[in-house]
Design an enzyme around this catalytic site. Sequence first.
Site, PDB file in Angstrom:
ATOM      1  N   HIS A   1     -33.688 -33.369 -43.602  1.00  0.00           N
ATOM      2  CA  HIS A   1     -34.567 -32.398 -42.953  1.00  0.00           C
ATOM      3  C   HIS A   1     -35.377 -31.663 -44.022  1.00  0.00           C
ATOM      4  O   HIS A   1     -34.819 -30.999 -44.892  1.00  0.00           O
ATOM      5  CB  HIS A   1     -33.750 -31.387 -42.142  1.00  0.00           C
TER       6      HIS A   1
ATOM      7  N   TYR B   1     -34.609 -22.238 -34.794  1.00  0.00           N
ATOM      8  CA  TYR B   1     -33.955 -20.936 -34.706  1.00  0.00           C
ATOM      9  C   TYR B   1     -34.869 -20.032 -33.891  1.00  0.00           C
ATOM     10  O   TYR B   1     -36.029 -19.822 -34.276  1.00  0.00           O
ATOM     11  CB  TYR B   1     -33.744 -20.333 -36.093  1.00  0.00           C
TER      12      TYR B   1
ATOM     13  N   PRO C   1     -22.633 -18.068 -38.870  1.00  0.00           N
ATOM     14  CA  PRO C   1     -23.136 -19.444 -38.975  1.00  0.00           C
ATOM     15  C   PRO C   1     -24.649 -19.568 -39.089  1.00  0.00           C
ATOM     16  O   PRO C   1     -25.148 -20.664 -39.337  1.00  0.00           O
ATOM     17  CB  PRO C   1     -22.629 -20.104 -37.685  1.00  0.00           C
TER      18      PRO C   1
ATOM     19  N   LYS D   1     -24.008 -21.704 -43.968  1.00  0.00           N
ATOM     20  CA  LYS D   1     -23.547 -21.563 -45.343  1.00  0.00           C
ATOM     21  C   LYS D   1     -22.038 -21.752 -45.516  1.00  0.00           C
ATOM     22  O   LYS D   1     -21.560 -21.825 -46.656  1.00  0.00           O
ATOM     23  CB  LYS D   1     -23.927 -20.181 -45.882  1.00  0.00           C
TER      24      LYS D   1
ATOM     25  N   TYR E   1     -32.066 -21.161 -48.127  1.00  0.00           N
ATOM     26  CA  TYR E   1     -31.600 -22.062 -47.077  1.00  0.00           C
ATOM     27  C   TYR E   1     -31.110 -23.386 -47.654  1.00  0.00           C
ATOM     28  O   TYR E   1     -30.054 -23.892 -47.264  1.00  0.00           O
ATOM     29  CB  TYR E   1     -32.715 -22.315 -46.058  1.00  0.00           C
TER      30      TYR E   1
END
Length: 389
Positions: free
Chosen positions: A72, A200, A292, A296, A384
């Site tokens: 991704h 998200y 979550p 991580k 990220y």
Amino acid sequence: MKTQVAIIGGGPSGLLLSQLLHRHGIGSVVLERRTKAYVLGRIRAGVLEQGLVHLLEEAGCADRLHAEGFTHDGAILACGKDAFRIDFHQRAGVPVVVYGQTEVTRDLYAAREATGGSIEYEVSDVAIHDAQTDAPHVTFTQNGQSRRIDCDFIAGCDGFHGVSRRAIPTDIRLEYERVYPFGWLGILSETPPVNHELIYANSPRGFALCSMRNATLSRYYIQCPLSDRPEDWSDTAFWDELRRRIPPAQAETLTTGPSIEKSIAPLRSFVCEPMQWGRLFLCGDAAHIVPPTGAKGLNLAASDVYYLYHALRRWYHDDDRTGIDGYSEKALARVWKAERFSWWFTSLMHRFPDQTDFDRKMQQAELDFLRDNEAAQVAMAQNYVGLPY
């Protein structure tokens, strides 16, 4: 029984540490209180940082990941009807890999079994002794019999509820915690993902996340009150609520189906200091928990394993105790940065019960700034995809 490193906990962090040590001639025994089938039945996130991917390669456990994992290069952030993409490759130079934590664990089990690794299942009454001496040992019960492992070091990889952290005296152990006033209701469904990258969503109705396991298996989450129970939500109610929270383009193309797993996870931020006491070292959830948001948890456990594995190599191969002595300080420096990112991302994307109109305006301003500012996107992408070890 004698070994060089006793590892308490047969999840991915304990197995990864054991496999890495084995490849450098360092012996270990893994203790797991559950069965192998139970461990493999746990559903967890599957977004892997490159640091974890490289560790799995070094452990000789990355062939299936490379064959079946999904790269991704970005993720979608949405607020109401608006959405924008953070390009990880452009902003941070590397992608993440989507590959289920269950599959990581399965690959590690296969590697340990192929090399005759010692894993003791269904153990109870695990106790740590003499951790501050040069001769620590672990006792446990298995099949009704008392057993003992003498070792040089103990790695506590037994999770938040395990015995390892509690073995550190309370007058030495400091614990920092924030419990969030909501949970995530998640379902697993045998449906194609609504988007090829994660979404998200910050919605007036609460947070939502669209993720995936593979091309035909999807994982979806919605923010819910802690008082809710999974059985309170029918599949139809879940899908209807998810559609209300994600961008219209994805809501219209969402493929629904029966859930094959449904659960509610509470959210917390937690850190224990120090992460070592004598010859006892904490790894993963035994030392820290992250919400979550941003995935991580497993990745942070992997960085602990990285630091401890290299410290043990230096001890055994070079007679150098620098890594052992500095493990906690080095691991915690990265832990707190990951905690900060997970706290920030959670605060940005969720609706809090006591949120004021001002608070919501600040969330919107932060998202607008992130959408329009390259430096903000670089900082978000770097966190990220994973900060360097």
